[in-house]
Scaffold this motif. Sequence first.
Motif, PDB file in Angstrom:
ATOM      1  N   GLY A  47      -0.741   2.143  13.857  1.00 29.22           N
ATOM      2  CA  GLY A  47       0.046   1.046  13.315  1.00 29.22           C
ATOM      3  C   GLY A  47      -0.883   0.057  12.639  1.00 29.22           C
ATOM      4  O   GLY A  47      -1.942  -0.272  13.173  1.00 29.22           O
ATOM      5  N   LEU A  48      -0.514  -0.401  11.457  1.00 25.97           N
ATOM      6  CA  LEU A  48      -1.341  -1.348  10.716  1.00 25.97           C
ATOM      7  C   LEU A  48      -0.652  -2.699  10.636  1.00 25.97           C
ATOM      8  O   LEU A  48       0.572  -2.784  10.495  1.00 25.97           O
ATOM      9  CB  LEU A  48      -1.594  -0.843   9.290  1.00 25.97           C
ATOM     10  CG  LEU A  48      -2.306   0.493   9.132  1.00 25.97           C
ATOM     11  CD1 LEU A  48      -2.479   0.818   7.656  1.00 25.97           C
ATOM     12  CD2 LEU A  48      -3.643   0.496   9.840  1.00 25.97           C
ATOM     13  N   SER A  49      -1.458  -3.745  10.681  1.00 29.99           N
ATOM     14  CA  SER A  49      -0.927  -5.081  10.445  1.00 29.99           C
ATOM     15  C   SER A  49      -0.617  -5.207   8.955  1.00 29.99           C
ATOM     16  O   SER A  49      -1.020  -4.358   8.153  1.00 29.99           O
ATOM     17  CB  SER A  49      -1.951  -6.138  10.847  1.00 29.99           C
ATOM     18  OG  SER A  49      -3.060  -6.094   9.962  1.00 29.99           O
ATOM     19  N   GLY A  68       6.547  -2.952   0.439  1.00 26.49           N
ATOM     20  CA  GLY A  68       7.977  -3.263   0.529  1.00 26.49           C
ATOM     21  C   GLY A  68       8.832  -2.123   0.014  1.00 26.49           C
ATOM     22  O   GLY A  68       9.842  -1.765   0.621  1.00 26.49           O
ATOM     23  N   GLY A  69       8.421  -1.539  -1.088  1.00 27.73           N
ATOM     24  CA  GLY A  69       9.143  -0.384  -1.629  1.00 27.73           C
ATOM     25  C   GLY A  69       9.044   0.821  -0.724  1.00 27.73           C
ATOM     26  O   GLY A  69       9.999   1.593  -0.590  1.00 27.73           O
ATOM     27  N   TRP A  70       7.905   0.975  -0.092  1.00 32.14           N
ATOM     28  CA  TRP A  70       7.729   2.091   0.827  1.00 32.14           C
ATOM     29  C   TRP A  70       8.626   1.929   2.051  1.00 32.14           C
ATOM     30  O   TRP A  70       9.131   2.911   2.574  1.00 32.14           O
ATOM     31  CB  TRP A  70       6.267   2.210   1.241  1.00 32.14           C
ATOM     32  CG  TRP A  70       5.382   2.819   0.186  1.00 32.14           C
ATOM     33  CD1 TRP A  70       5.530   2.715  -1.169  1.00 32.14           C
ATOM     34  CD2 TRP A  70       4.227   3.608   0.397  1.00 32.14           C
ATOM     35  NE1 TRP A  70       4.525   3.384  -1.808  1.00 32.14           N
ATOM     36  CE2 TRP A  70       3.701   3.939  -0.874  1.00 32.14           C
ATOM     37  CE3 TRP A  70       3.559   4.043   1.523  1.00 32.14           C
ATOM     38  CZ2 TRP A  70       2.555   4.709  -1.027  1.00 32.14           C
ATOM     39  CZ3 TRP A  70       2.414   4.805   1.369  1.00 32.14           C
ATOM     40  CH2 TRP A  70       1.924   5.139   0.090  1.00 32.14           C
ATOM     41  N   VAL A  71       8.818   0.691   2.502  1.00 33.94           N
ATOM     42  CA  VAL A  71       9.733   0.449   3.626  1.00 33.94           C
ATOM     43  C   VAL A  71      11.156   0.779   3.196  1.00 33.94           C
ATOM     44  O   VAL A  71      11.882   1.486   3.899  1.00 33.94           O
ATOM     45  CB  VAL A  71       9.628  -1.012   4.125  1.00 33.94           C
ATOM     46  CG1 VAL A  71      10.761  -1.338   5.097  1.00 33.94           C
ATOM     47  CG2 VAL A  71       8.281  -1.257   4.785  1.00 33.94           C
ATOM     48  N   ARG A  72      11.556   0.279   2.031  1.00 28.59           N
ATOM     49  CA  ARG A  72      12.918   0.542   1.535  1.00 28.59           C
ATOM     50  C   ARG A  72      13.152   2.033   1.312  1.00 28.59           C
ATOM     51  O   ARG A  72      14.263   2.524   1.479  1.00 28.59           O
ATOM     52  CB  ARG A  72      13.190  -0.245   0.253  1.00 28.59           C
ATOM     53  CG  ARG A  72      13.386  -1.733   0.502  1.00 28.59           C
ATOM     54  CD  ARG A  72      13.811  -2.473  -0.746  1.00 28.59           C
ATOM     55  NE  ARG A  72      12.826  -2.448  -1.818  1.00 28.59           N
ATOM     56  CZ  ARG A  72      11.757  -3.229  -1.902  1.00 28.59           C
ATOM     57  NH1 ARG A  72      11.507  -4.114  -0.953  1.00 28.59           N
ATOM     58  NH2 ARG A  72      10.928  -3.142  -2.919  1.00 28.59           N
ATOM     59  N   GLU A  77       7.642   2.145   8.276  1.00 24.93           N
ATOM     60  CA  GLU A  77       8.597   1.289   8.987  1.00 24.93           C
ATOM     61  C   GLU A  77       7.850   0.185   9.711  1.00 24.93           C
ATOM     62  O   GLU A  77       6.721   0.381  10.168  1.00 24.93           O
ATOM     63  CB  GLU A  77       9.420   2.103   9.982  1.00 24.93           C
ATOM     64  CG  GLU A  77       8.603   2.756  11.077  1.00 24.93           C
ATOM     65  CD  GLU A  77       9.434   3.637  12.007  1.00 24.93           C
ATOM     66  OE1 GLU A  77      10.659   3.717  11.824  1.00 24.93           O
ATOM     67  OE2 GLU A  77       8.835   4.238  12.909  1.00 24.93           O
ATOM     68  N   SER A  78       8.495  -0.971   9.803  1.00 27.87           N
ATOM     69  CA  SER A  78       7.968  -2.075  10.589  1.00 27.87           C
ATOM     70  C   SER A  78       8.623  -2.004  11.958  1.00 27.87           C
ATOM     71  O   SER A  78       9.838  -1.830  12.062  1.00 27.87           O
ATOM     72  CB  SER A  78       8.292  -3.409   9.930  1.00 27.87           C
ATOM     73  OG  SER A  78       7.630  -3.532   8.702  1.00 27.87           O
ATOM     74  N   ARG A  83       3.694  -4.263  13.564  1.00 27.48           N
ATOM     75  CA  ARG A  83       2.823  -3.353  12.824  1.00 27.48           C
ATOM     76  C   ARG A  83       3.662  -2.371  12.021  1.00 27.48           C
ATOM     77  O   ARG A  83       4.843  -2.180  12.282  1.00 27.48           O
ATOM     78  CB  ARG A  83       1.878  -2.642  13.791  1.00 27.48           C
ATOM     79  CG  ARG A  83       1.029  -3.683  14.569  1.00 27.48           C
ATOM     80  CD  ARG A  83       0.036  -3.102  15.502  1.00 27.48           C
ATOM     81  NE  ARG A  83      -1.176  -2.597  14.899  1.00 27.48           N
ATOM     82  CZ  ARG A  83      -2.149  -3.352  14.381  1.00 27.48           C
ATOM     83  NH1 ARG A  83      -2.043  -4.653  14.355  1.00 27.48           N
ATOM     84  NH2 ARG A  83      -3.250  -2.801  13.908  1.00 27.48           N
ATOM     85  N   ARG A  84       3.024  -1.755  11.038  1.00 26.67           N
ATOM     86  CA  ARG A  84       3.696  -0.799  10.167  1.00 26.67           C
ATOM     87  C   ARG A  84       3.211   0.604  10.499  1.00 26.67           C
ATOM     88  O   ARG A  84       2.021   0.818  10.692  1.00 26.67           O
ATOM     89  CB  ARG A  84       3.403  -1.128   8.709  1.00 26.67           C
ATOM     90  CG  ARG A  84       4.143  -2.353   8.224  1.00 26.67           C
ATOM     91  CD  ARG A  84       3.163  -3.379   7.659  1.00 26.67           C
ATOM     92  NE  ARG A  84       3.853  -4.593   7.242  1.00 26.67           N
ATOM     93  CZ  ARG A  84       4.044  -5.634   8.049  1.00 26.67           C
ATOM     94  NH1 ARG A  84       3.632  -5.613   9.286  1.00 26.67           N
ATOM     95  NH2 ARG A  84       4.665  -6.708   7.613  1.00 26.67           N
ATOM     96  N   TYR A  85       4.156   1.528  10.532  1.00 32.65           N
ATOM     97  CA  TYR A  85       3.857   2.920  10.892  1.00 32.65           C
ATOM     98  C   TYR A  85       4.457   3.865   9.853  1.00 32.65           C
ATOM     99  O   TYR A  85       5.469   3.548   9.227  1.00 32.65           O
ATOM    100  CB  TYR A  85       4.459   3.252  12.266  1.00 32.65           C
ATOM    101  CG  TYR A  85       3.856   2.473  13.403  1.00 32.65           C
ATOM    102  CD1 TYR A  85       2.821   3.009  14.152  1.00 32.65           C
ATOM    103  CD2 TYR A  85       4.333   1.207  13.721  1.00 32.65           C
ATOM    104  CE1 TYR A  85       2.266   2.300  15.208  1.00 32.65           C
ATOM    105  CE2 TYR A  85       3.777   0.485  14.773  1.00 32.65           C
ATOM    106  CZ  TYR A  85       2.749   1.034  15.508  1.00 32.65           C
ATOM    107  OH  TYR A  85       2.197   0.334  16.543  1.00 32.65           O
ATOM    108  N   LEU A  86       3.849   5.039   9.731  1.00 31.54           N
ATOM    109  CA  LEU A  86       4.412   6.063   8.864  1.00 31.54           C
ATOM    110  C   LEU A  86       5.678   6.612   9.500  1.00 31.54           C
ATOM    111  O   LEU A  86       5.775   6.706  10.726  1.00 31.54           O
ATOM    112  CB  LEU A  86       3.421   7.208   8.657  1.00 31.54           C
ATOM    113  CG  LEU A  86       2.089   6.863   8.011  1.00 31.54           C
ATOM    114  CD1 LEU A  86       1.275   8.136   7.795  1.00 31.54           C
ATOM    115  CD2 LEU A  86       2.269   6.102   6.711  1.00 31.54           C
TER     116      LEU A  86
END
Length: 102
Positions: A47-49, A68-72, A77-78, A83-86
């Motif tokens: 997980g990345l900050s 942001g586009g990758w989350v959408r 995912e946050s 943290r953000r994960y694949l």
Amino acid sequence: MKDPNEIAAALRQIGRGFNALADAIAGEPATEGGREVAVLREWGDRGLSRAEASALFRKYGMAPQAAGGWVRGNWIESREDGRRYLTERSRQWVAEQEEAGG
């Protein structure tokens, strides 16, 4: 004075040239898809900050705002820990690229 749109277009071409040169010097993937695979591979299962994710995008010549586009798009995912994960979608796509030799 030349048309501002022509000047802007010329500056964009110069910028793309500098990006390609930087990629060649750093030994980084030159294609957008190659950079995306490189980002996802380096990201891995950790997980990345927000700052770490931004730095990783910049490392491969991508705008930090791309996250942001990758989350959408359901690529990352946050989570509640901030943290953000694949996502599974990202992992599958990287596996497909590796099978295809990319």
